[in-house]
Design a protein around this motif. Sequence first.
Motif, short mmCIF file in Angstrom:
data_model
loop_
_atom_site.label_atom_id
_atom_site.label_comp_id
_atom_site.label_asym_id
_atom_site.label_seq_id
_atom_site.Cartn_x
_atom_site.Cartn_y
_atom_site.Cartn_z
N GLU A 189 -0.54 -0.58 -16.43
CA GLU A 189 0.22 -0.39 -15.05
C GLU A 189 1.44 -0.24 -15.11
N ARG A 205 2.72 2.66 -12.32
CA ARG A 205 1.90 3.94 -12.22
C ARG A 205 1.81 4.09 -10.74
N GLU A 237 3.87 2.27 -16.74
CA GLU A 237 3.67 3.63 -17.38
C GLU A 237 4.90 4.13 -17.57
N PRO A 272 -2.58 8.84 -14.85
CA PRO A 272 -2.25 8.99 -16.25
C PRO A 272 -3.48 8.23 -17.02
N THR A 278 -2.50 0.50 -8.50
CA THR A 278 -1.54 1.60 -8.67
C THR A 278 -0.34 0.76 -7.63
N HIS A 306 3.24 10.09 -19.23
CA HIS A 306 1.84 10.08 -18.52
C HIS A 306 1.52 10.21 -17.14
N ASN A 307 2.25 9.57 -16.54
CA ASN A 307 2.51 9.46 -14.97
C ASN A 307 2.65 10.80 -14.37
N THR A 334 7.91 6.29 -5.99
CA THR A 334 7.89 5.48 -7.19
C THR A 334 8.57 4.22 -7.47
#
Length: 357
Positions: free
Chosen positions: A132, A172, A134, A177, A198, A138-139, A157
């Motif tokens: 969770e 994330r 990240e 991701p 998320t 990746h995100n 974010t």
Amino acid sequence: MTDASQLKTDIEADIAAAQTLDALEAIRVAAIGKKGSVSALMKTLGKMSPEERQVEGPKLNALKRDITDAVAARKSALEEAALEAQLAAEQVDVTLPVQTQDFGTIHPVSQVMDELSEIFADMGFAVAEGPEIEDEFHNFDALNIPAHHPARAMHDTFYFPEKEDGSRMLLRTHTSPVQIRTMLSQEPPIRIIAPGKTYRSDSDATHTPMFHQVEGLVIEEGIHMGHLKGCLEAFVKAFFQLDSIDMRFRASFFPFTEPSAEVDIRCSFEGGTLTIGEGEDWLEIGGCGMVHPRVMTACNLDPERYQGFAFGCGIDRLAMLKYGMTDLRPFFDGDQRWLKHYGFSPLAVPTLAGGLS
Ligand code: DAH
């Protein structure tokens, strides 16, 4: 001379009468402990003449041995009785019905996650996981959302403080991701779903800062949009337990898919109640598309060889639609009354054969 046989009779009577291990131990100490009565008798041997000792010595040794044996026998009898009593007290009648009310309930989000896993497992999907917390690669970056891309700003974010190298960890903002992590760690063919938590900085009746999504990813040779549509249609039918469903793909944009679509299912809001599957309205249930070649390349896959599709749906929303809940916020209040009302039996595990809910 003390009467050894009388002493033996007395001590053996005491041993037989002992009701607890503690009482038995006290008798043992009083008889053959250092200062015990039998030990005291043994000490008199030293003052005896050799002839006397030859007669009394073996007798006293036999006395000590008999008492030691009697204590050991009584000890095991008491232990056995204690075990029997414990077993009798803890006996469980396995034929009685289970008292499920003592277990609490399964939260609708967990229930829907179990239902999703069951439906997709039947189509050959494994369940994948990712962290969770990240990183931006990746995100965002590997999903073709570069820095300064407007889509990045749209995600609201939650960032962690900047590190020395200028990078920032984040919560994330979607389950996508996990697509990247899976493609980087597994060889195609890939078929996974990734349900999980998320986070976005957003809060009203239909948005909470923490929410749940399920991601889907298929990477194989020769995959096309027909597979995507068939897969989602099979899922929606199984999930809403409908024989037929009217579903439409509406052209849309996501940086990590091309082409991209939003998925709507036919529904009706007539009379203030929501009916899925029939009616004049459409309800959006998620986004999807064919995996963008740039995403494949970022994961060291050859987009000339492999094709894939991906989709993402909000789990909380699926739960609200299926189980008739209108407000998202109570999902995360932990109110016992709500959980009792909307929760599921912990023993009714959803299966396709036995029923999903
Ligand atoms: N990640 C998107 C979001 O959170 C949802 C999504 C759309 C996921 C399309 C996908 C996809 O895998 O293909 O808004």
